[in-house]
Design a protein around this motif. Structure first.
Motif, short mmCIF file in Angstrom:
data_model
loop_
_atom_site.label_atom_id
_atom_site.label_comp_id
_atom_site.label_asym_id
_atom_site.label_seq_id
_atom_site.Cartn_x
_atom_site.Cartn_y
_atom_site.Cartn_z
N TRP A 79 0.83 -1.20 0.00
CA TRP A 79 0.00 0.00 0.00
C TRP A 79 0.87 1.26 0.00
O TRP A 79 0.65 2.19 -0.76
N SER A 83 1.22 4.55 -2.65
CA SER A 83 0.49 5.71 -2.17
C SER A 83 1.12 7.01 -2.67
O SER A 83 2.26 7.32 -2.37
N SER A 85 0.35 9.95 -1.74
CA SER A 85 0.58 10.85 -0.62
C SER A 85 1.95 10.60 0.01
O SER A 85 2.60 11.53 0.50
N GLY A 261 -2.41 17.42 8.24
CA GLY A 261 -2.60 17.39 6.79
C GLY A 261 -1.54 18.17 6.03
O GLY A 261 -1.26 17.88 4.88
N LEU A 265 -3.35 21.39 0.12
CA LEU A 265 -2.83 20.55 -0.96
C LEU A 265 -1.71 19.67 -0.45
O LEU A 265 -0.88 19.20 -1.23
N ASN A 266 -1.65 19.46 0.86
CA ASN A 266 -0.54 18.73 1.48
C ASN A 266 0.80 19.35 1.10
O ASN A 266 1.79 18.64 0.98
N GLN A 267 0.80 20.67 0.93
CA GLN A 267 2.02 21.28 0.39
C GLN A 267 3.17 21.28 1.38
O GLN A 267 4.30 21.48 0.99
N TYR A 274 2.74 12.64 7.85
CA TYR A 274 1.94 11.63 7.16
C TYR A 274 1.77 10.40 8.07
O TYR A 274 0.68 9.82 8.17
N GLU A 277 -0.64 11.33 10.82
CA GLU A 277 -2.00 11.37 10.30
C GLU A 277 -2.57 9.95 10.18
O GLU A 277 -3.69 9.67 10.58
N MET A 278 -1.74 9.06 9.63
CA MET A 278 -2.19 7.68 9.43
C MET A 278 -2.48 7.01 10.77
O MET A 278 -3.44 6.26 10.92
N GLN B 410 -12.39 15.21 7.07
CA GLN B 410 -11.12 15.93 6.97
C GLN B 410 -10.70 16.09 5.51
O GLN B 410 -10.30 17.17 5.08
N GLN B 414 -10.48 19.65 3.58
CA GLN B 414 -9.22 20.07 2.98
C GLN B 414 -9.43 20.43 1.51
O GLN B 414 -8.88 21.42 1.01
N SER B 418 -8.81 24.01 -0.41
CA SER B 418 -7.99 24.19 -1.61
C SER B 418 -8.75 24.96 -2.68
O SER B 418 -8.14 25.68 -3.47
N ASP B 439 -6.77 6.27 -0.80
CA ASP B 439 -5.46 5.98 -0.25
C ASP B 439 -5.53 5.72 1.26
O ASP B 439 -4.90 4.82 1.79
#
Lengths: 328, 442
Positions: A79, A83, A85, A261, A265-267, A274, A277-278, B410, B414, B418, B439
């Motif tokens: 996974w 991913s 992300s 987060g 945009l997860n910038q 990460y 968060e998981m 969430q 988000q 954006s 994901d």
């Protein structure tokens, strides 16, 4: 392991004379183990066990909310490597790492070089170097978050305005957010690294500088030709530390925005965020463990590359013993 | 995060607790006659034995009970009981610690507070670890509206907690700013103009045109409001996630995203520092307003803004809920019977009314909702908050909750940010939210 070297060591107290010294009593033979036990018990409970448990958990499906861990083999890893992300987080970790580490170490070197000269109130300057490091990171990040506010009234935007530039939505933009975070990291660690460099510089003989000065070398060429070569091991050490620090970066980007987060945009979601968060927002501990294991492997790899590069460089330095020619 | 800021409720005045309900509840006997057979019947606790009831909680739930004098009331009625509570502020931290204790099977208190956003996890993944209150001597003492009771009830009908506070939805607005903009500022007049969501947005456009300032705080807040009134959110009644296709999520997302792209929102992240500040400065004019938001606004906007904020009900008599908590008892608690008696007392109609009248949490007990109809709030222009929020709560749908609600909310929040702040096209933001969810929880 360290246990072996310690217990095989020759140092042992002489047996009491009154007894035949054929075989020492159990209490005495176990004494060294008892002496080292506190460290190894603590290390085992709080260092080794969590590490092994994380590795074990990464092969299981296990949710924060409860239930029994269920063995799923390499599924968490499959996974993870699929991913998007994760790759985004790795990339952000890398870019923020470069943005913060490079200027940080260069500035630290420059500052250390200046501090190495005799001047008035030198102690004051040296102590003020360490002030950001001694400041609570959480408090500092919150202050920086308000400096980099998106409103035109934020301090950073006011400064930009004085330079004739438009206000910037710091947290919303991709690079602006990363630069702001890199500035927090740089602010926090520059003084710390400068002090390490300073310590390294003090071990370089004064006579080298004096000789260079007599030969008419400027301060800058003294820095390039005397300080830098003498500091090579110290620089390597700080690079390794900064690499590890950059890979594990968490507090600054976490508190810079609102949660794990890392922006809409997860910038600026770095890999540690990460993972967090998981684990704690999504509640998938098995997957989070897989991330932790991969990050650990990554850190080890990076450190090996760093030291490898450094030893390549140092091997080039001494003149070759044979006349068959150097590597260049 | 969506789950912050809980336990900050509002109200005024003071009241008395009626001990009679408690006494009658004690005499209720064991078990209940409802469908499904409770696993074991707990009797009435022995009133002669000294007992210490431990409590673990968060966000000021028990601090509020204490402020309202309920803990002292209880000790007076039950001299043999000692209550020891610990409380942390952040629910996230509390939940992580609680799950660790559940997994290791040690360190649990006799009463544990549960936030409603965790209720699906409690009823679907931890149902064996919490006491079914139908098996206690106080099984039927408290009655709740469907939304409150349904969230903590398992598939088999087991009820795993006593409802404490609730977060029924209304809309809070800056009447001073609306007046400046030449719009109706009185709650009744405004209600006559804002007859549905389209009208709410249309008034917003007029406001933005008149003032050049944003109408609402954040697209994600509006999304929360829109979805709270629908019969289903992310899951259907069978417990299947339907957020990709159902009639709530995507239409609400589209509406909120359009408003965000249009510039009606202040582009602020909820519960961030700039958002707090804006409550004081009036940088936005309206906000989706669960009952606990009143306390939050008072705190952030301060005394200077007394009378500048007002409350209006949702259009069309709609109702919704955001937040609220329960008191649950671990199934292995050695003091379960005594703990159930205490939890029931604290969440009884009289106790919850007393708490609300002391300006603390908004009640969830049906009996209490009847009793608070006349409560008004001076800070909010004497708005009839008792009436507005009770009506909203009674009308709130019993939405099926799911274990991944938090992650879904969430990701969508988000995506909305954006659209607002990064100019991402709504459809693109929606797709990226779906792939994030694929994901994370797929």
């Amino acid at each position: 392991m360290a246990v072996d070297t310690l217990t095989r060591g020759p140092a042992r107290p002489a047996a009491p004379r009154s007894r035949p010294a054929r075989r020492r009593p159990l209490g005495e033979r176990s004494a060294p183990y008892v002496y080292i036990a506190p460290f190894f018990i603590l290390f085992g409970a709080f260092g080794l066990f969590p590490l092994l448990y994380t590795v074990w958990l990464s092969f299981y499906e296990y949710r924060l909310a409860g239930g029994e861990p269920e063995f799923i083999g390499l599924e968490n890893y499959a996974w993870l490597f699929g991913s998007e992300s994760f790759y985004n987080a790795l990339w952000k970790t890398f870019t923020i790492g470069i943005l913060s580490t490079v200027p940080q170490l260069i500035m630290a070197l420059g500052l250390a070089h200046l501090l190495n000269y005799n001047m008035r109130v030198r102690s004051f300057f040296r102590i003020s170097m360490i002030m950001p490091y001694a400041t609570s990171l959480v408090a500092a990040t919150l202050v920086f978050a308000s400096i980099f506010a998106n409103t035109p009234g934020g301090l950073a935007n006011v400064v930009l305005g004085l330079l004739g530039m438009e206000p910037v939505a710091w947290t919303a933009g991709n690079w602006t957010a990363q630069i702001a975070i890199a500035i927090i990291v740089t602010w926090h660690w520059t003084g710390y690294n400068a002090l390490i460099y300073l310590a390294g510089m003090q071990s370089i003989g004064k006579e080298l500088y004096e000789a260079a000065a007599i030969d008419g070398a400027s301060r800058f060429s003294q820095f390039v030709h005397v300080t830098l070569p003498g500091l090579r091991p110290t620089i390597l050490f700080t690079i390794v530390l900064s690499t590890i620090g950059a890979t594990q970066l968490f507090t600054e980007p976490f508190l810079f925005g609102n949660g794990a987060g890392g922006g809409a945009l997860n910038q600026y979601q770095v890999v540690a965020m990460y993972m967090y968060e998981m684990a704690f927002d999504i509640g998938r501990l098995g997957r989070a463990s897989a991330i932790a294991v991969v990050v650990l492997a990554l850190v080890i790899l990076l450190v090996l590359i760093n030291t490898g590069l450094a030893s390549l460089r140092t091997r080039e330095r001494p003149l070759p013993k044979t006349t068959t020619g150097g590597t260049r | 995060m969506f789950i912050t800021g809980r336990g900050k409720a509002a109200g005024a005045a003071a009241g008395l607790v009626a001990a009679s309900l408690l006494l009658s509840a004690c005499g209720g006997g064991g078990g209940s006659a409802e469908a499904g057979s409770p696993p074991s019947a707990l009797g009435t606790p022995d009133a002669s034995q000294p007992v210490t009831i431990t409590v673990d909680s968060f966000g000021g739930i028990f601090a509020n009970f204490e402020k309202a004098g309920l803990l002292d009331d209880y000790k007076e009625l039950h001299p043999n009981v000692t209550i020891e509570y610990t409380e942390v502020q952040q629910e996230d931290d509390y939940w992580t610690a609680l799950t660790t204790k559940l997994n290791s099977g040690s360190g649990l208190a006799d009463i544990q507070a549960i936030e409603i956003s965790r209720a699906a996890l409690v009823t679907q993944q931890q149902q064996d670890q919490w006491l079914d209150i139908r098996s206690t001597a106080v099984a039927d003492a408290n009655q709740y509206p469907p939304a409150k009771q349904g969230a903590i009830t398992t598939e088999d009908g087991a009820v795993l907690g006593f409802g404490t506070d609730a977060g029924p939805m209304a809309i809070c607005y800056r009447n001073d700013k609306l007046e400046e903009a030449g719009l109706p500022s009185d709650a009744e007049e405004l209600s006559q103009v804002i007859t549905d969501w389209d009208a709410y947005e249309e008034v917003g456009r007029q406001y933005v045109e008149a003032t050049g300032e944003p109408w609402m705080d954040a697209a994600s807040g509006y999304y929360r409001l829109l979805t709270s009134v629908q019969p289903e959110r992310n899951y259907d009644a069978e417990g299947e996630p339907t957020y990709e296709t159902n009639a709530t999520v995507k239409p609400s997302f589209d509406r909120a995203a359009r408003v965000g792209a249009e510039g009606l929102t202040a582009k602020l992240e909820q519960f961030s520092q700039p958002w707090n500040t804006a409550m004081n400065t009036g940088d936005f004019a309206t906000i989706a307003c669960p009952a606990w938001m009143l306390g939050y606004i008072k705190q952030q906007a301060g005394e200077d803004n007394a009378g500048n904020w007002s409350v209006m009900p949702l259009p069309q008599g709609l109702g919704g809920n955001w937040g609220g908590s329960y008191l649950s008892i671990p199934v292995d608690s050695p003091n379960a019977a005594a703990a159930a008696q205490l939890a029931q007392f604290l969440t009884s109609a009289e106790s919850e009314t007393k708490e609300f009248e002391a300006g603390l949490a908004f009640p969830s007990n049906s009996g209490s909702l009847e009793q608070i109809a006349d409560v008004t709030d001076e800070y909010f222009n004497d708005a009839p908050i008792g009436q507005i929020f009770s009506d909203s709560f009674r009308a709130a749908p019993d939405q099926p909750l799911g274990v991944d609600d938090g992650a879904i909310d969430q990701a969508i929040g988000q995506a909305l940010t954006s659209v607002e702040s990064n100019g991402v096209a709504p459809e693109e933001a929606w797709q990226s939210a779906l792939s994030t969810l694929e994901d994370q929880i797929g």
